[in-house]
Design an enzyme around this catalytic site. Structure first.
Site, PDB file in Angstrom:
ATOM      1  N   ASP A  71       0.941  46.769  63.305  1.00  0.00           N
ATOM      2  CA  ASP A  71       2.300  47.099  63.709  1.00  0.00           C
ATOM      3  C   ASP A  71       3.170  45.867  63.456  1.00  0.00           C
ATOM      4  O   ASP A  71       2.904  44.809  64.012  1.00  0.00           O
ATOM      5  CB  ASP A  71       2.318  47.467  65.197  1.00  0.00           C
ATOM      6  CG  ASP A  71       3.720  47.800  65.676  1.00  0.00           C
ATOM      7  OD1 ASP A  71       4.469  48.416  64.901  1.00  0.00           O
ATOM      8  OD2 ASP A  71       4.052  47.431  66.817  1.00  0.00           O
ATOM      9  N   GLU A 131      52.372  36.679  47.573  1.00  0.00           N
ATOM     10  CA  GLU A 131      52.115  38.068  47.890  1.00  0.00           C
ATOM     11  C   GLU A 131      51.529  38.141  49.300  1.00  0.00           C
ATOM     12  O   GLU A 131      50.608  37.415  49.628  1.00  0.00           O
ATOM     13  CB  GLU A 131      51.091  38.608  46.895  1.00  0.00           C
ATOM     14  CG  GLU A 131      51.316  40.033  46.499  1.00  0.00           C
ATOM     15  CD  GLU A 131      50.426  40.407  45.317  1.00  0.00           C
ATOM     16  OE1 GLU A 131      49.486  39.654  45.027  1.00  0.00           O
ATOM     17  OE2 GLU A 131      50.684  41.445  44.711  1.00  0.00           O
ATOM     18  N   CYS A 184      54.771  44.391  33.419  1.00  0.00           N
ATOM     19  CA  CYS A 184      54.948  43.410  32.349  1.00  0.00           C
ATOM     20  C   CYS A 184      56.029  42.412  32.770  1.00  0.00           C
ATOM     21  O   CYS A 184      57.145  42.797  33.091  1.00  0.00           O
ATOM     22  CB  CYS A 184      55.345  44.100  31.051  1.00  0.00           C
ATOM     23  SG  CYS A 184      55.765  42.955  29.725  1.00  0.00           S
ATOM     24  N   CYS A 187      59.071  42.625  29.981  1.00  0.00           N
ATOM     25  CA  CYS A 187      60.030  43.727  29.838  1.00  0.00           C
ATOM     26  C   CYS A 187      60.137  44.587  31.108  1.00  0.00           C
ATOM     27  O   CYS A 187      61.007  45.444  31.198  1.00  0.00           O
ATOM     28  CB  CYS A 187      59.662  44.609  28.644  1.00  0.00           C
ATOM     29  SG  CYS A 187      58.226  45.666  28.951  1.00  0.00           S
ATOM     30  N   CYS A 204      51.108  44.904  26.639  1.00  0.00           N
ATOM     31  CA  CYS A 204      52.187  45.844  26.962  1.00  0.00           C
ATOM     32  C   CYS A 204      52.699  46.505  25.687  1.00  0.00           C
ATOM     33  O   CYS A 204      52.537  45.970  24.587  1.00  0.00           O
ATOM     34  CB  CYS A 204      53.316  45.081  27.657  1.00  0.00           C
ATOM     35  SG  CYS A 204      54.730  46.119  28.079  1.00  0.00           S
ATOM     36  N   CYS A 206      55.541  46.534  24.713  1.00  0.00           N
ATOM     37  CA  CYS A 206      56.522  45.625  24.101  1.00  0.00           C
ATOM     38  C   CYS A 206      55.853  44.557  23.251  1.00  0.00           C
ATOM     39  O   CYS A 206      56.534  43.794  22.567  1.00  0.00           O
ATOM     40  CB  CYS A 206      57.398  44.975  25.175  1.00  0.00           C
ATOM     41  SG  CYS A 206      56.583  43.613  26.056  1.00  0.00           S
ATOM     42  N   ASP A 213      46.228  37.611  36.019  1.00  0.00           N
ATOM     43  CA  ASP A 213      46.658  36.819  37.164  1.00  0.00           C
ATOM     44  C   ASP A 213      47.898  35.981  36.866  1.00  0.00           C
ATOM     45  O   ASP A 213      48.757  35.797  37.726  1.00  0.00           O
ATOM     46  CB  ASP A 213      45.509  35.924  37.638  1.00  0.00           C
ATOM     47  CG  ASP A 213      44.335  36.750  38.147  1.00  0.00           C
ATOM     48  OD1 ASP A 213      44.567  37.908  38.556  1.00  0.00           O
ATOM     49  OD2 ASP A 213      43.198  36.257  38.127  1.00  0.00           O
TER      50      ASP A 213
HETATM   51 ZN   LIG Z   1      56.348  44.524  28.204  1.00  0.00          ZN
END
Ligand SMILES: [Zn+2]
Length: 229
Positions: A71, A131, A184, A187, A204, A206, A213
């Site tokens: 046991d 943030e 982005c 833009c 992106c 664009c 980050d």
């Molecule tokens: Zn952009």
């Protein structure tokens, strides 16, 4: 001598080829049989580690009549039907002091580093956008939790807040819902596909290529300035 090493009679010391003085041995485990190779490494503190390869022919044991029920538990590691107990060595207790000391060190160096970083940020910047993180939610993700703990997010925010207060700087907290990563910074367009933690870089429409980050930091900077104005 066998392959360039030699034991003393009781295996209390080991003499390696080209060494004048034998090394005292502290065995981590014992072995029987003949070593076929031996690897020596030296630590920064000047200790040697010797690992020994032994090819051991395993022989089956002779048949016995005894049988047992076992046991396993906490107080005793195992209690056997024949009354034999194997004590729990309570390794946790044995190492608790060492662990406490190491964890104090860890906490101290983490705090030092955080203080240096927040002081640098406060010294060099009039407005600091940051943030307001969903730390609690992120900690629920167990993979992230350890890293977050290491990064000490809550403490960073706390230090920035009071240091900004002390030195006449402005801490500008961005909403946790602000899309800092997937917007982005060139833009303003949002990432078109399915967003996920795994995305480290993205391009992106664009044409701008973003490190996740760094792009987020640029957005937080802009938004921080906008809110602080
Ligand atoms: Zn952009």
């Amino acid at each position: 001598m066998s392959n360039g090493f030699k034991w003393d009679a009781d295996k209390q010391s080991l003499l390696l080829a080209k060494m004048k003085q034998p090394l005292k041995i502290k065995w981590s485990r014992y072995f029987t049989g003949k070593p076929s190779s031996l690897t020596v490494s030296k630590t920064k503190s000047g200790k040697y580690f010797v690992s020994i390869l032994v090819k051991e022919a395993i022989k089956q044991l002779p048949i016995v009549n005894k049988t047992v029920g076992v046991d396993v538990g906490i107080k005793d590691l195992a209690i056997c039907s024949d009354g034999v107990k194997f004590n729990n060595p309570r390794l946790t207790n044995r190492y608790a002091k060492k662990l406490a000391k190491a964890s104090r060190k860890l906490a101290n160096s983490r705090r030092d580093f955080t203080h240096k970083m927040t002081s640098t940020l406060i010294n060099e910047n009039q407005v600091i956008g940051i943030e307001s993180l969903k730390v609690k939610n992120m900690v629920k993700n167990r993979k992230l939790a350890k890293h977050l703990h290491d990064a000490n997010f809550g403490e960073i925010a706390r230090q920035l807040e009071y240091k900004a207060d002390w030195y006449g700087r402005k801490l500008s907290a961005i909403s946790q819902w602000f899309p800092s990563s997937k917007m982005c910074s060139e833009c303003g367009a949002l990432y078109a596909g399915q967003w996920s933690l795994a995305i480290r870089t993205w391009t992106c429409a664009c044409g701008a290529v973003h490190d996740r980050d760094h792009n987020a930091a640029i957005n937080i900077h802009k938004e921080g300035l906008r809110l602080a104005a």
